[in-house]
Scaffold this motif. Structure first.
Motif, PDB file in Angstrom:
ATOM      1  N   ARG A 140       0.848  -1.190   0.000  1.00 21.21           N
ATOM      2  CA  ARG A 140       0.000   0.000   0.000  1.00 21.21           C
ATOM      3  C   ARG A 140       0.883   1.240   0.000  1.00 21.21           C
ATOM      4  N   LEU A 142       0.636   5.012   0.945  1.00 18.80           N
ATOM      5  CA  LEU A 142      -0.340   5.787   1.724  1.00 18.80           C
ATOM      6  C   LEU A 142       0.210   7.129   2.199  1.00 18.80           C
ATOM      7  N   LEU A 146      -2.748  17.237   2.846  1.00 17.28           N
ATOM      8  CA  LEU A 146      -3.367  18.455   3.377  1.00 17.28           C
ATOM      9  C   LEU A 146      -4.465  18.980   2.475  1.00 17.28           C
ATOM     10  N   PRO A 148      -7.233  18.587  -0.968  1.00 20.22           N
ATOM     11  CA  PRO A 148      -8.140  17.543  -1.460  1.00 20.22           C
ATOM     12  C   PRO A 148      -7.363  16.400  -2.111  1.00 20.22           C
ATOM     13  N   LEU A 151      -6.366  15.008  -6.068  1.00 23.94           N
ATOM     14  CA  LEU A 151      -5.432  15.790  -6.871  1.00 23.94           C
ATOM     15  C   LEU A 151      -3.996  15.519  -6.440  1.00 23.94           C
ATOM     16  N   ARG A 167      -6.212  -0.689  -5.693  1.00 22.47           N
ATOM     17  CA  ARG A 167      -6.340  -0.396  -4.257  1.00 22.47           C
ATOM     18  C   ARG A 167      -5.015   0.013  -3.638  1.00 22.47           C
ATOM     19  N   HIS A 170      -3.388   5.327  -1.877  1.00 26.58           N
ATOM     20  CA  HIS A 170      -4.518   5.965  -1.207  1.00 26.58           C
ATOM     21  C   HIS A 170      -4.116   7.165  -0.379  1.00 26.58           C
ATOM     22  N   ASP A 174     -10.311   9.761   6.192  1.00 28.48           N
ATOM     23  CA  ASP A 174     -11.402   9.416   7.087  1.00 28.48           C
ATOM     24  C   ASP A 174     -10.867   8.771   8.362  1.00 28.48           C
ATOM     25  N   PHE A 177     -10.104   4.938   9.221  1.00 32.24           N
ATOM     26  CA  PHE A 177      -8.965   4.163   8.755  1.00 32.24           C
ATOM     27  C   PHE A 177      -7.783   4.241   9.730  1.00 32.24           C
ATOM     28  N   ARG A 196      -4.428   2.230  10.221  1.00 31.76           N
ATOM     29  CA  ARG A 196      -4.575   0.824  10.543  1.00 31.76           C
ATOM     30  C   ARG A 196      -3.661  -0.041   9.665  1.00 31.76           C
ATOM     31  N   ASP A 197      -3.542   0.352   8.380  1.00 34.27           N
ATOM     32  CA  ASP A 197      -2.688  -0.404   7.470  1.00 34.27           C
ATOM     33  C   ASP A 197      -1.238  -0.427   7.941  1.00 34.27           C
TER      34      ASP A 197
END
Lengths: 337, 543
Positions: A140, A142, A146, A148, A151, A167, A170, A174, A177, A196-197
């Motif tokens: 992953r 990740l 800061l 949106p 973009l 997937r 990311h 939220d 997570f 969490r990942d």
């Protein structure tokens, strides 16, 4: 300069060359098996150093010819990344078959490659490719940006499309997570919410871009760990930011650090726009403090040379035994590809 | 009249789909506010209050012209609030039909004048340039009800479902919906929207289509237009006078003699034709037009005039209430809300804005909120930017593109960047750098315009933020991201906002010496002068 053009689009990538690289990689991996055993020992020594005092045996004394503490490679971002990791013993030294890997690049800004605010997508792509070759079961990429998110992560997402796993990349905004954790041994920043990942991963790889930061001097692998937690506000408001960064890094300790110095945002970081130096360099190390110290020392900041000790969080981390900033006593391997 | 049901259903679904697409950037070419622009009340009210014909409202004009021919067909086919009322009536009236007492229902017929009084009140207020249309425009009500209450509830439930599925998947070792999360919009005056909704839909307990029959002022406009329609209900000689049609009519549009139709109340729903046991009722063009014999207006003309005068008076009073911006002389002490980019000058803006909430539904950062009474009664429910909740994204032009009345101008992205909505200012006694002397640069880091300059001053231990007003467009990223808890240490107010009815913001901004550019460098560490302290040491480094 057309930086954007440097990222080869997915369809232009030759599938044959990819398998050739795989084969080549396998060979290197087998050759370095004995060396990998040495690394295990070395890692143990580093751990002891981190827990207690100064390491009993500096790696340079043990074997100057073996893997360096810090690899510095110049070249195109992808190739330099691969070469730097190979100098440290190859990705197989960090990622085992079936490992869950999280790669943390800078993806906080949507200002284009030339701004030097985000990690070069080719660095990330090369790391992912190497992790896959090493047999990682889940990778992953990740960040908690800061602006949106879509973009910000677009460039890296496009670069990683070749792996066919939608997937993978990311931006997690939220809170669901993240999970709350306590930071044992923290001086001031005692608990936070970590992705969490990351908590479930076997291997964490830091892949920051080298840039200045007007409240912490620089933003490199240590400062970058702030992109793996949910709320950064308290680090600014309740705590001394540099001390809080070191507390966070005592918990989130990447097994491998790869600093993208292809472009260095020398002034006006972290957001820029500022003076961007084209350095075509990648720095890799197992030691986040050493890697950051190397980047501070070898690049120019606001037109000046700075010492690692002048960066407060690097200094504190070194004092607390999280890693080493005494570059003169470390084995720095250099290479050009 | 299955045909009507199909149109009604299709129209209702179209309304919901368009509304749900309001925030979708890929669908920006679509006029998602189409239904709002069909509201005849909005047409006439905005015509009076803004004293101009708003071209965007042509669809309402088309509806008005068709109504002259076909009567109040709009209410039974196109109006989403009407459809919602039908659905709720069906739910609410069912138990009563089965178990309720038989016999005469209470007669509300004397209330028929109420909707005209309400219309007169609203138009009276419009004469004073104050828009009360939001209180009762069915399309404004329906847009708020669905956009600001129904859809957020659906998102919330969807989110809960997705988390459930994900966690179940994790437990079973199957990764599913791993990173899916549903953004839930929140709206501060949702309670008002819901209260209005409950009252209107709950009125179905009294009688069918209570709102449409007695209260809807848009219905009143259509009723006036359909006094003498060309097409409508016709009863043939085979009528036995049984009165089934009269009892079944949801609009109470059939008189004591079932041959007689009160066209201003008839929505041409076709219920009478379906129910007639003799098959005597049909809808067709009329050979001779009905006489517009409704004596309601002559009977109540005093009340109607009084109501209009009342509306005018209420509007004038509202202009004098505290908080209202454009009244009186001297500098106004009232609060000056941060309006969305491209908002017309305040008076014109409030005259046109119908408080439908479409811009709020469309806003991707949820920063747009209904304002309460802080800008006066005349501004109640109008949209305002709340930066602490979310910033105004420079690249987004959503709010203006969905505004049905042009209260917000539909700006192209270049113009939007120059449509300054306010200016940031640092509250030094709350600022981490100014007050506590600690290093913090979050406001500078997030500013898309490079409008924050960090400087060392002789008295400050850490570099401290200054706002470069010529670069600050008021987007609010700084106020949103400031790590100081509760109230931010850097706040936007509407000072310096560009409020223009026409013309280019780029030109006006350049003329006034502004320089908005999303990628320009901010001015800290300027080489050489050493004045701000960076000549000695780069920011963030120690000696």
């Amino acid at each position: 300069m057309k930086w954007r053009g440097q990222v080869a689009p997915a369809e232009r990538r030759d599938p044959v060359s990819s398998t050739m690289i795989d084969a080549l990689f396998e060979k290197i991996l087998k050759k370095s098996l004995s060396r990998r055993e040495f690394f295990k020992l070395n890692a143990g020594a580093a751990l002891a150093a981190a827990a207690g005092g100064f390491p009993a045996m500096s790696p340079r004394d043990a074997s100057a010819a073996a893997a360096p503490n810090i690899a510095v490679v110049t070249g195109s971002p992808g190739a330099a990344t691969r070469a730097a990791v190979e100098m440290l013993g190859g990705m197989g030294a960090f990622v085992k078959k079936g490992s869950k890997v999280v790669i943390k690049p800078n993806m906080s800004f949507a200002r284009g490659l030339e701004s030097g605010t985000n990690t070069h997508p080719e660095v990330v792509r090369e790391l992912v490719a190497m992790c896959r070759q090493a047999g990682a079961s889940r990778i992953r990429v990740l960040d908690h940006p800061l602006r949106p998110n879509e973009l910000c992560i677009q460039e890296v997402k496009d670069a990683c499309r070749v792996f066919g796993d939608d997937r993978m990349v990311h931006a997690l905004e939220d809170k669901e997570f993240y999970r709350e954790v306590a930071i044992p041994g923290a001086r001031t920043f005692k608990k936070t919410d970590v992705m969490r990942d990351v908590l479930e991963a076997d291997v964490l790889i830091a892949a920051p871009v080298a840039k200045s930061h007007s409240s912490t001097g620089v933003s490199l692998s240590m400062k970058g760990m702030m992109g793996l937690i949910y709320s950064r506000d308290v680090m600014h408001y309740l705590h001394d930011l540099n001390t809080a960064i070191v507390d966070l890094c005592s918990f989130l300790r990447p097994r491998l650090v790869v600093i993208d110095g292809s472009r260095v945002l020398s002034t006006n970081g972290p957001g820029g726009p500022g003076k961007v130096l084209r350095m075509d360099t990648v720095i890799a190390s197992r030691d986040m403090v050493a890697a950051d110290a190397q980047a501070v020392s070898m690049f120019e900041w606001y037109g000046r040379h700075m010492e690692p000790r002048q960066v407060k969080h690097i200094r504190i981390a070194s004092e607390r035994g999280l890693g080493r900033m005494d570059l003169s006593r470390l084995n720095v391997g250099k290479k050009s590809v | 009249m299955r045909f009507r049901r199909i149109i009604q259903g299709t129209s209702f679904l179209t309304f919901l789909v368009l509304l749900s697409l309001a925030s979708n950037h890929a669908m920006e070419w679509m006029r998602v506010d189409l239904f709002l622009r069909m509201d005849p009340l909005v047409l006439f009210s905005v015509l009076l209050s803004a004293r101009t014909f708003v071209v965007l409202l042509v669809p309402a004009l088309v509806i008005a012209v068709f109504t002259l021919v076909l009567g109040r067909f709009f209410c039974s086919t196109l109006c989403p609030l009407g459809t919602t009322i039908d659905i709720f009536d069906w739910i609410l009236q069912r138990p009563r039909r089965r178990y309720g007492p038989k016999g005469a229902r209470p007669d509300f017929r004397s209330l028929r004048i109420a909707k005209y009084l309400l219309l007169s009140f609203i138009l009276g207020a419009s004469l004073a340039g104050v828009s009360f249309v939001f209180l009762a425009s069915p399309l404004s009500l329906a847009t708020r009800l669905y956009g600001l209450a129904f859809f957020p509830a659906v998102s919330e439930l969807l989110g809960i479902g997705i988390v459930g599925i994900r966690e179940a998947g994790r437990a079973a070792g199957v990764p599913i919906l791993e990173y899916t999360s549903v953004p839930v919009q929140t709206f501060s005056l949702q309670w008002f929207t819901l209260t209005m909704g409950v009252l209107i839909l709950g009125s179905g307990l009294m009688t069918k289509r209570f709102w449409c029959r007695y209260l809807c002022p848009a219905g009143a406009v259509l009723s006036i237009l359909s006094l003498r329609p060309f097409w409508g209900r016709r009863v043939s000689d085979s009528c036995t006078g049984c009165g089934v049609c009269r009892r079944k009519c949801p609009m109470d549009a059939i008189g004591g003699n079932p041959m007689h139709t009160r066209f201003p109340d008839c929505t041409a729903c076709g219920k009478c034709a379906r129910e007639c046991p003799a098959g005597a009722v049909g809808f067709a063009f009329m050979r001779s037009r009905p006489v517009g014999e409704d004596s309601l207006f002559s009977k109540h003309r005093r009340s109607l005039i009084l109501s209009g005068v009342g509306g005018l008076g209420a509007a004038l009073v509202s202009l004098n209430l505290p908080g209202t911006l454009y009244s009186g002389t001297g500098r106004n002490a009232g609060s000056s809300p941060i309006r969305p980019p491209g908002a017309l000058p305040e008076h014109d803006f409030l005259a046109r804005c119908i408080r439908c909430g479409e811009c709020m539904k469309a806003c991707p950062t949820n920063t747009l909120q209904h304002i309460g009474l802080s800008s006066g009664v005349a501004g109640f429910m109008s949209p305002v930017i709340t930066p602490r909740r979310g910033p105004c994204e420079p690249s987004c032009t959503k709010c203006g593109s969905v505004c049905p009345t042009g209260a917000l101008r539909d700006l192209d992205p270049e113009e939007k960047i120059w449509a300054k909505v306010g200016t940031a200012s640092v509250i030094r006694k709350k600022c981490i750098a100014w007050d506590l002397g600690r290093e913090c640069l979050v406001c500078d880091e997030v500013c898309p315009f490079g409008a924050i300059d960090l400087k060392r001053t002789p008295e400050s231990k850490a570099p401290v933020p200054f706002v470069n007003e010529k670069r600050c467009n008021g987007c609010g990223f700084c106020e949103h991201a400031c790590p100081v808890p509760t109230e931010s240490a850097i706040v936007i107010d509407s000072k310096g906002a560009f409020r223009m009815g026409k013309g280019s913001y780029i030109k006006a901004g350049r003329d006034a010496g502004y320089a908005f550019e999303v990628k320009q460098p901010s001015a800290y560490g300027e080489e050489g002068n050493g004045e701000n302290g960076f000549g000695k040491l780069p920011p963030g480094f120690d000696e």
